[in-house]
Enzyme design. Structure first.
Site, PDB file in Angstrom:
ATOM      1  N   ILE A  13       0.830  -1.201   0.000  1.00  0.00           N
ATOM      2  CA  ILE A  13       0.000   0.000   0.000  1.00  0.00           C
ATOM      3  C   ILE A  13       0.866   1.252   0.000  1.00  0.00           C
ATOM      4  O   ILE A  13       0.552   2.235  -0.668  1.00  0.00           O
ATOM      5  CB  ILE A  13      -0.953  -0.014   1.205  1.00  0.00           C
ATOM      6  CG1 ILE A  13      -1.949  -1.173   1.070  1.00  0.00           C
ATOM      7  CG2 ILE A  13      -1.704   1.306   1.321  1.00  0.00           C
ATOM      8  CD1 ILE A  13      -2.832  -1.381   2.297  1.00  0.00           C
ATOM      9  N   ARG A  33      12.994   0.813   6.118  1.00  0.00           N
ATOM     10  CA  ARG A  33      14.233   0.353   6.756  1.00  0.00           C
ATOM     11  C   ARG A  33      15.336   0.014   5.757  1.00  0.00           C
ATOM     12  O   ARG A  33      16.504   0.025   6.108  1.00  0.00           O
ATOM     13  CB  ARG A  33      13.941  -0.889   7.616  1.00  0.00           C
ATOM     14  CG  ARG A  33      13.048  -0.615   8.813  1.00  0.00           C
ATOM     15  CD  ARG A  33      12.763  -1.893   9.580  1.00  0.00           C
ATOM     16  NE  ARG A  33      12.019  -2.848   8.776  1.00  0.00           N
ATOM     17  CZ  ARG A  33      11.727  -4.086   9.160  1.00  0.00           C
ATOM     18  NH1 ARG A  33      12.127  -4.517  10.352  1.00  0.00           N
ATOM     19  NH2 ARG A  33      11.043  -4.886   8.365  1.00  0.00           N
ATOM     20  N   ASP A  59      13.750   2.861  11.237  1.00  0.00           N
ATOM     21  CA  ASP A  59      13.058   1.700  11.798  1.00  0.00           C
ATOM     22  C   ASP A  59      12.090   2.218  12.853  1.00  0.00           C
ATOM     23  O   ASP A  59      12.507   2.680  13.922  1.00  0.00           O
ATOM     24  CB  ASP A  59      14.074   0.742  12.419  1.00  0.00           C
ATOM     25  CG  ASP A  59      13.437  -0.519  12.975  1.00  0.00           C
ATOM     26  OD1 ASP A  59      12.198  -0.582  13.065  1.00  0.00           O
ATOM     27  OD2 ASP A  59      14.186  -1.445  13.350  1.00  0.00           O
ATOM     28  N   ASN A  86       1.838   4.245   7.076  1.00  0.00           N
ATOM     29  CA  ASN A  86       1.509   2.949   6.493  1.00  0.00           C
ATOM     30  C   ASN A  86       2.338   1.803   7.069  1.00  0.00           C
ATOM     31  O   ASN A  86       1.942   0.647   6.961  1.00  0.00           O
ATOM     32  CB  ASN A  86       1.709   3.009   4.973  1.00  0.00           C
ATOM     33  CG  ASN A  86       1.660   1.640   4.326  1.00  0.00           C
ATOM     34  OD1 ASN A  86       0.601   1.023   4.228  1.00  0.00           O
ATOM     35  ND2 ASN A  86       2.820   1.138   3.902  1.00  0.00           N
ATOM     36  N   TYR A 148      -3.231  -7.874  16.533  1.00  0.00           N
ATOM     37  CA  TYR A 148      -3.188  -7.080  15.309  1.00  0.00           C
ATOM     38  C   TYR A 148      -4.469  -6.266  15.164  1.00  0.00           C
ATOM     39  O   TYR A 148      -4.433  -5.039  14.953  1.00  0.00           O
ATOM     40  CB  TYR A 148      -2.990  -7.979  14.086  1.00  0.00           C
ATOM     41  CG  TYR A 148      -2.972  -7.220  12.783  1.00  0.00           C
ATOM     42  CD1 TYR A 148      -1.796  -6.615  12.340  1.00  0.00           C
ATOM     43  CD2 TYR A 148      -4.125  -7.082  12.009  1.00  0.00           C
ATOM     44  CE1 TYR A 148      -1.773  -5.895  11.150  1.00  0.00           C
ATOM     45  CE2 TYR A 148      -4.109  -6.368  10.828  1.00  0.00           C
ATOM     46  CZ  TYR A 148      -2.933  -5.777  10.399  1.00  0.00           C
ATOM     47  OH  TYR A 148      -2.922  -5.054   9.233  1.00  0.00           O
ATOM     48  N   LYS A 152      -5.049  -2.097  15.386  1.00  0.00           N
ATOM     49  CA  LYS A 152      -5.680  -1.333  14.311  1.00  0.00           C
ATOM     50  C   LYS A 152      -6.961  -0.655  14.793  1.00  0.00           C
ATOM     51  O   LYS A 152      -7.323   0.427  14.294  1.00  0.00           O
ATOM     52  CB  LYS A 152      -5.955  -2.236  13.113  1.00  0.00           C
ATOM     53  CG  LYS A 152      -4.695  -2.747  12.420  1.00  0.00           C
ATOM     54  CD  LYS A 152      -3.801  -1.604  11.958  1.00  0.00           C
ATOM     55  CE  LYS A 152      -2.623  -2.084  11.128  1.00  0.00           C
ATOM     56  NZ  LYS A 152      -1.770  -0.974  10.648  1.00  0.00           N
TER      57      LYS A 152
END
Length: 257
Positions: A13, A33, A59, A86, A148, A152
């Site tokens: 994305i 990174r 990072d 993102n 996760y 979010k």
């Protein structure tokens, strides 16, 4: 020309945002990174679209990485007009199967970095009376499905609250909530994708186009596909106790393999 800063810019994305914004004539600050990949991407976008593409290796699981990006976002000489938070990743395994250290790293990237970078960008944007922030979340934010999804969900709630507080300031904030997108995300996490139906997959470039349209309309949450809008509508009508069992079974079918 305006400038957009994108974290996690080299793949998925993030890379789709970079391509679209470059084609629209925006200068870019590309953050990730991998310096070599960043430089190759910057060269390609510069040569292809005639824009300036700055490389910033960082990072975001470290304080020094977050500090470096925050410092760039508060640069008054070369201001950033659009921030796309993102950067992110998934851990393979259920709760208690994943080391707590890995879970904390996820929260550092998904929550702390998003908070600190949004604050740095929005503060500078408010002084100028204009700007935008897109925080990439997930439809997992609306489902009771592990760390996760919880991280979010925080992104969505934080973004909506901050957007309300900044009403009238000229600064727009939006949480972007995609479903399954064909990117490197699952491969990097070691997650199998063979069981995911074809209809559930989204194209990253189309997703970004829809997201930018929603940002221009002033929406604080974007679910950029009719299929997932319909699914999330059903989720709102489903009792949480039942939903937990459904998402657990779906996770075994469509989640990490």
């Amino acid at each position: 020309m305006t400038t957009a800063l994108i974290t996690g810019a080299t793949a998925g994305i993030g890379a789709a945002f970079a391509r679209r914004l470059a084609s629209d004539g925006h200068n870019l600050v590309l953050v990730a990174r991998d310096t070599e990949r960043l430089r190759a991407q910057a060269t390609e976008l510069h040569d292809g679209h005639g824009i300036e593409a700055e490389v910033l290796t960082a990072d975001l699981s470290t304080d020094s990485g977050i500090d470096a990006v925050a410092a760039r976002l508060t640069d008054r000489v070369s201001p950033v007009d659009l921030l796309v938070n993102n950067a992110g990743f998934g851990n393979k395994g259920r709760y208690l199967d994943v080391p707590v250290a890995d879970e904390l790293t996820m929260l550092k990237v998904h929550c702390e970095a998003v908070l600190r970078l949004t604050s740095a960008a929005a503060g500078s944007m408010r002084e100028r009376g204009r700007g935008g922030v897109v925080n990439v979340a997930s439809v997992a934010a609306f489902l009771p499905r592990g760390t996760y999804g919880a991280s979010k969900a925080w992104v969505v709630q934080f973004t909506q609250g901050a957007a309300k507080d900044l009403t009238g300031s000229g600064v727009r904030l939006m949480a972007l909530c995609p479903g399954f997108v064909r990117t490197e995300f699952h491969e990097r996490a070691g997650m199998g994708t063979g069981n995911i139906p074809d209809w559930m997959w989204l194209d990253a470039d189309k997703l970004v186009a829809a997201a930018l349209d929603d940002l221009a309309r002033g929406r604080s949450v974007s679910i950029p596909d009719p299929r997932y809008k319909a699914l999330m509508g059903l989720v709102k009508l489903t009792p949480r106790s039942l939903l937990g069992g459904v998402t657990s079974r779906a996770g075994r079918s469509y989640g990490p393999q």
